[in-house]
Design a protein around this motif. Sequence first.
Motif, mmCIF file in Angstrom:
data_model
loop_
_atom_site.group_PDB
_atom_site.id
_atom_site.type_symbol
_atom_site.label_atom_id
_atom_site.label_comp_id
_atom_site.label_asym_id
_atom_site.label_seq_id
_atom_site.Cartn_x
_atom_site.Cartn_y
_atom_site.Cartn_z
ATOM 1 N N ARG A 204 -24.219 -6.053 -22.961
ATOM 2 C CA ARG A 204 -23.753 -7.433 -23.091
ATOM 3 C C ARG A 204 -22.326 -7.490 -22.553
ATOM 4 O O ARG A 204 -21.491 -6.655 -22.913
ATOM 5 C CB ARG A 204 -23.772 -7.907 -24.535
ATOM 6 C CG ARG A 204 -23.212 -9.340 -24.689
ATOM 7 C CD ARG A 204 -23.146 -9.804 -26.132
ATOM 8 N NE ARG A 204 -24.468 -10.085 -26.651
ATOM 9 C CZ ARG A 204 -25.061 -9.406 -27.613
ATOM 10 N NH1 ARG A 204 -24.443 -8.363 -28.154
ATOM 11 N NH2 ARG A 204 -26.262 -9.732 -28.039
ATOM 12 N N ALA A 205 -22.044 -8.473 -21.691
ATOM 13 C CA ALA A 205 -20.726 -8.578 -21.083
ATOM 14 C C ALA A 205 -20.238 -10.014 -21.104
ATOM 15 O O ALA A 205 -21.017 -10.956 -20.959
ATOM 16 C CB ALA A 205 -20.757 -8.066 -19.639
ATOM 17 N N GLY A 206 -18.937 -10.175 -21.310
ATOM 18 C CA GLY A 206 -18.327 -11.496 -21.280
ATOM 19 C C GLY A 206 -18.220 -12.031 -19.863
ATOM 20 O O GLY A 206 -18.163 -11.268 -18.895
ATOM 21 N N ILE B 174 -30.850 -10.768 -18.236
ATOM 22 C CA ILE B 174 -31.941 -11.059 -19.162
ATOM 23 C C ILE B 174 -31.764 -12.433 -19.795
ATOM 24 O O ILE B 174 -32.663 -13.276 -19.769
ATOM 25 C CB ILE B 174 -32.027 -9.993 -20.267
ATOM 26 C CG1 ILE B 174 -32.241 -8.608 -19.651
ATOM 27 C CG2 ILE B 174 -33.142 -10.331 -21.250
ATOM 28 C CD1 ILE B 174 -33.502 -8.486 -18.827
ATOM 29 N N GLU B 175 -30.591 -12.677 -20.361
ATOM 30 C CA GLU B 175 -30.285 -13.975 -20.953
ATOM 31 C C GLU B 175 -28.780 -14.167 -20.983
ATOM 32 O O GLU B 175 -28.013 -13.201 -20.889
ATOM 33 C CB GLU B 175 -30.860 -14.107 -22.368
ATOM 34 C CG GLU B 175 -30.231 -13.166 -23.376
ATOM 35 C CD GLU B 175 -30.780 -13.369 -24.783
ATOM 36 O OE1 GLU B 175 -31.960 -13.769 -24.914
ATOM 37 O OE2 GLU B 175 -30.031 -13.116 -25.762
ATOM 38 N N HIS C 96 -25.816 -22.786 -26.187
ATOM 39 C CA HIS C 96 -27.170 -22.629 -25.663
ATOM 40 C C HIS C 96 -27.402 -21.182 -25.263
ATOM 41 O O HIS C 96 -26.474 -20.490 -24.834
ATOM 42 C CB HIS C 96 -27.383 -23.517 -24.418
ATOM 43 C CG HIS C 96 -27.196 -24.967 -24.660
ATOM 44 N ND1 HIS C 96 -28.230 -25.826 -24.927
ATOM 45 C CD2 HIS C 96 -26.057 -25.727 -24.687
ATOM 46 C CE1 HIS C 96 -27.765 -27.052 -25.091
ATOM 47 N NE2 HIS C 96 -26.446 -27.016 -24.957
ATOM 48 N N VAL C 97 -28.647 -20.724 -25.392
ATOM 49 C CA VAL C 97 -29.062 -19.423 -24.869
ATOM 50 C C VAL C 97 -30.128 -19.668 -23.813
ATOM 51 O O VAL C 97 -31.141 -20.320 -24.092
ATOM 52 C CB VAL C 97 -29.607 -18.509 -25.981
ATOM 53 C CG1 VAL C 97 -30.125 -17.202 -25.380
ATOM 54 C CG2 VAL C 97 -28.526 -18.220 -27.023
ATOM 55 N N LEU C 98 -29.883 -19.196 -22.594
ATOM 56 C CA LEU C 98 -30.798 -19.399 -21.479
ATOM 57 C C LEU C 98 -31.379 -18.071 -21.034
ATOM 58 O O LEU C 98 -30.652 -17.076 -20.910
ATOM 59 C CB LEU C 98 -30.090 -20.063 -20.296
ATOM 60 C CG LEU C 98 -29.773 -21.555 -20.392
ATOM 61 C CD1 LEU C 98 -28.624 -21.818 -21.351
ATOM 62 C CD2 LEU C 98 -29.419 -22.119 -19.006
ATOM 63 N N THR C 99 -32.668 -18.045 -20.783
ATOM 64 C CA THR C 99 -33.318 -16.857 -20.261
ATOM 65 C C THR C 99 -33.181 -16.812 -18.743
ATOM 66 O O THR C 99 -32.754 -17.789 -18.105
ATOM 67 C CB THR C 99 -34.798 -16.837 -20.631
ATOM 68 O OG1 THR C 99 -35.455 -17.923 -19.964
ATOM 69 C CG2 THR C 99 -34.993 -16.968 -22.133
ATOM 70 N N VAL D 134 -26.529 -10.876 -21.192
ATOM 71 C CA VAL D 134 -27.151 -9.576 -21.416
ATOM 72 C C VAL D 134 -27.817 -9.127 -20.113
ATOM 73 O O VAL D 134 -28.545 -9.911 -19.482
ATOM 74 C CB VAL D 134 -28.199 -9.643 -22.547
ATOM 75 C CG1 VAL D 134 -28.931 -8.312 -22.683
ATOM 76 C CG2 VAL D 134 -27.532 -10.019 -23.867
ATOM 77 N N PHE D 135 -27.544 -7.892 -19.715
ATOM 78 C CA PHE D 135 -28.069 -7.328 -18.485
ATOM 79 C C PHE D 135 -28.900 -6.084 -18.814
ATOM 80 O O PHE D 135 -28.610 -5.381 -19.789
ATOM 81 C CB PHE D 135 -26.939 -6.928 -17.537
ATOM 82 C CG PHE D 135 -26.055 -8.066 -17.118
ATOM 83 C CD1 PHE D 135 -26.278 -8.736 -15.925
ATOM 84 C CD2 PHE D 135 -24.992 -8.467 -17.922
ATOM 85 C CE1 PHE D 135 -25.460 -9.779 -15.534
ATOM 86 C CE2 PHE D 135 -24.162 -9.517 -17.534
ATOM 87 C CZ PHE D 135 -24.407 -10.176 -16.340
#
Length: 319
Positions: free
Chosen positions: A104-106, A156-157, A168-171, A194-195
Amino acid sequence: MSFPDLLEEVPDLSDGIRGKLTPNQPLSAVTWFRTGGPAQLMFQPADEDDLAVFLKKLPKDIPVLSVGLGSNLLIRDGGLKGVVVRLSAKGFGQIEELGNNRLRAGAAVPDKRLAEAAAKAGLGGFAFYTGIPGGLGGALRMNAGAHGTETRDRMIELTAIDRDGNRHVLTNSDMEYRYRHSGASSDLIFTTAVFEGVPQDEMTIREEMAAVVEHRENAQPIREKTGGSTFKNPDGNSAWKVVDAAGCRGLMVGGAQMSEMHCNFMINTGGATGHDLELLGETVRAKALEVTGIRLEWEIKRLGEFGPKGAIEPFLGQA
């Protein structure tokens, strides 16, 4: 040039805000071209919650734009009305290993730093980011890619805050990615993503990264004031070949020049204005259309108000 002070026009705008608010912040300091007018108000939020609170407070008729590291951005000489959001490394620059080959990266993380973190974690598939001189926010927005891999192959998202301050969370599929484009709403400000990579030996990964760096140093004017690739590759062709065929390698307008080294790169030779750079780009587009029949499309984002020299018509007004 300067704009009216938004902090005076909206007196309670800064109440409860923990981030930094700067009226009439010069944007030439934050773009790789080192040109352009000011932001009416720049906001550097302390974290995602601070960003959400600010956007909820901000009157809806005031425009908002998120700007990252400024590597793929041309700000016009008249500057940007409204609020420019610039995510700080302190609030949005963290990288976390999640397990299952994921990070996970900012959104403020530089692309090359994600590549480095992935290498240390033994995750392949990120070496291409070593050669992209921007931040993850921009990479997520434009599906940045190189050497046969794109952001959509690894993302990923992601998390984003909308203009009303909602989260919001987007895929990956929500983003509707295609070449140098995403279908995400323009009012979304990406904050984290998230990668996913693939297990790979760190030495092999670093060899790939070194090859990317070597290619970039040998083929691109990376020590100049530039914005990366100026035009998108047309279908079945390379933008630099079209620019070259139109006779535009080395072409200059004022202090702006199409690089002799890589003619799909514009450079500020020292005194270019935003007007010089955009006029050069549209001159190249017009010449390319006349000579080759190909309509080159900008990859660099051009934003803001035109300055005293006036507007520049696409293709210099040609059909």
